[in-house]
Design an enzyme around this catalytic site. Sequence first.
Site, PDB file in Angstrom:
ATOM      1  CE1 TYR A 151      -3.997   2.225   0.451  1.00  0.00           C
ATOM      2  CE2 TYR A 151      -2.769   3.209   1.625  1.00  0.00           C
ATOM      3  CZ  TYR A 151      -3.853   3.255   0.921  1.00  0.00           C
ATOM      4  OH  TYR A 151      -4.737   4.248   0.947  1.00  0.00           O
ATOM      5  CG  ASN A 237      -5.913   6.994   6.288  1.00  0.00           C
ATOM      6  OD1 ASN A 237      -6.208   6.081   6.304  1.00  0.00           O
ATOM      7  ND2 ASN A 237      -6.579   7.881   5.347  1.00  0.00           N
ATOM      8  CB  THR A 260       4.756   9.802  10.854  1.00  0.00           C
ATOM      9  OG1 THR A 260       5.968   9.566  10.612  1.00  0.00           O
ATOM     10  CG2 THR A 260       4.296  11.309  10.426  1.00  0.00           C
ATOM     11  CD  GLN A 282       8.237  12.527  11.002  1.00  0.00           C
ATOM     12  OE1 GLN A 282       9.202  12.438  10.456  1.00  0.00           O
ATOM     13  NE2 GLN A 282       7.262  11.490  10.808  1.00  0.00           N
ATOM     14  CG  HIS A 285       4.585  12.812   7.281  1.00  0.00           C
ATOM     15  ND1 HIS A 285       4.439  12.466   6.033  1.00  0.00           N
ATOM     16  CD2 HIS A 285       5.830  12.764   7.558  1.00  0.00           C
ATOM     17  CE1 HIS A 285       5.777  11.923   5.604  1.00  0.00           C
ATOM     18  NE2 HIS A 285       6.658  12.228   6.807  1.00  0.00           N
ATOM     19  CD  GLU A 350       7.627   6.605  11.760  1.00  0.00           C
ATOM     20  OE1 GLU A 350       7.450   5.951  10.605  1.00  0.00           O
ATOM     21  OE2 GLU A 350       6.892   7.438  12.134  1.00  0.00           O
ATOM     22  CG  HIS A 351      11.484   8.668  12.081  1.00  0.00           C
ATOM     23  ND1 HIS A 351      10.133   9.002  12.051  1.00  0.00           N
ATOM     24  CD2 HIS A 351      11.890   7.754  11.381  1.00  0.00           C
ATOM     25  CE1 HIS A 351       9.598   8.595  10.938  1.00  0.00           C
ATOM     26  NE2 HIS A 351      10.662   7.748  10.335  1.00  0.00           N
ATOM     27  CG  ASP A 384      11.152  10.540   5.748  1.00  0.00           C
ATOM     28  OD1 ASP A 384      11.124   9.381   6.444  1.00  0.00           O
ATOM     29  OD2 ASP A 384      10.789  11.566   6.074  1.00  0.00           O
ATOM     30  CD  GLU A 438       1.459 -32.216  26.352  1.00  0.00           C
ATOM     31  OE1 GLU A 438       2.297 -31.105  26.572  1.00  0.00           O
ATOM     32  OE2 GLU A 438       1.086 -32.672  25.294  1.00  0.00           O
ATOM     33  CG  HIS A 443      -0.318 -36.589  20.775  1.00  0.00           C
ATOM     34  ND1 HIS A 443      -1.603 -36.369  20.423  1.00  0.00           N
ATOM     35  CD2 HIS A 443       0.188 -35.176  19.930  1.00  0.00           C
ATOM     36  CE1 HIS A 443      -1.883 -35.056  19.745  1.00  0.00           C
ATOM     37  NE2 HIS A 443      -0.685 -34.563  19.505  1.00  0.00           N
TER      38      HIS A 443
END
Length: 451
Positions: A151, A237, A260, A282, A285, A350-351, A384, A438, A443
């Site tokens: 996307y 978004n 962001t 920043q 955005h 994030e940054h 970026d 168990e 099994h």
Amino acid sequence: PTINNTETAMTLFPILDVPTAQSSLLLRRPPDEIPVPPAVSQRLAELFGEDLTPAQAVQRILRDVRTRGDQAVRDWGQRLDGAAPDSLRVPPEELRQALAELPADLRAALQESADRVRAFYQRQPLTSWITNASGGTLGQWVRPIRRVGLYVPAGTAPLPSSVIMSAVPAQVAGVPEIVLAAPPARGTGRIAPVILAAAALLGIEEVYVMGGAQAVAALAYGTPSVPPVDKIFGPGNLFVTLAKREVYGLVGIDSLAGPTETLIIADDSARPDWVAADLLAQAEHDVLASAVLLTPSPRLAEAVRSQVLSQMQTLSRISILQTSLSQSSGAVLIRDLDEAAALANAFGAEHLCLSVADPWRLAEKITCAGGVFLGEHSCEVLGDYAAGPSHVMPTGGSARFSSPVNVWDFAKLISLVALDPQTAAQISRSAARLADAEGLDGHAAAARMRQ
């Protein structure tokens, strides 16, 4: 618009103490608890004829696309983007034409970005291995995901850089089918040519004109025109993020990307004009973007704030800046850089930009961030576009447990087990005993047959 009164100016980029910041700028919320601007709430009411939360609106769009397929995607494109394309898929000749018409300097910039990103991810190992040292053969195979959807956001600005930052790691991982989806430019029904050119530059041929939650739905569920993918990547978004959360499980997702964010730690050695420029880069955005400065210097905080207010007057996205700078941005006065590191690790930005005299020393104390940018020349804007690592990084504090998009996100492991009869007989006793504990006698019986 311009800032034309003192009262308005005082609400922009406030300077706070730590306790106040921890209850506001540094407070983490789940995606569906992020405050929604009144304009967004009003728009939802107009679209749906009733008051809905973003999550409720997304659920309705997903159901509609799952039920009506292509027509629902086009209808929502018409309602949300102001136009619906005749065909969801972009013709290959349109991709080639966009690349051919791209200005030479812009094509060179995209190529340099792609080359640097590719060189970075080619150093990330994807290693299969097999050993015969454990009574047979054990190992792991690394296999690329068969089909991924990327996307590319373009709601307030076309982002060809996001094509590169998601597609190149996928190509390095060997993904055979890479699909791109991007919303059209408002009212045109067509994707911005620069995004198409970036796709063509990378050899991506399957591109769809669709954005928002309806694009996520089409990629996840499939429609007559859009074959479903196995995993969805890319920032977007709030509505894209909520849609990705809804379809997770049917398909994989890279992360739940929130608004962001940049956190800058700066001391008196920093240039106020550079710090302000990085914060504005920043904050422009979108209205929910976050740009925060941590500094022990009141002098620097005031100087940066003055530069922010001055520089923003020269920028074209001042309306967005007025909202993001007043609602989710500002400066925080701290005791020292040790406190800054602790706050940064708790926030998980994030940054994280270290504009301090000795960034490497401070970096040693950082344990939680999407990306760390050391020194004022390593500004986040270069990350970026062309530094090397993908700019698709964890947001909303998810850096506590997740990583930036990387080659491993586009691959999966297959465990390999090929035991010899002697080893199978030996370990079947332990397997049977554990199965007995168990209460799984089927099994246990299967294991004992190998003794």
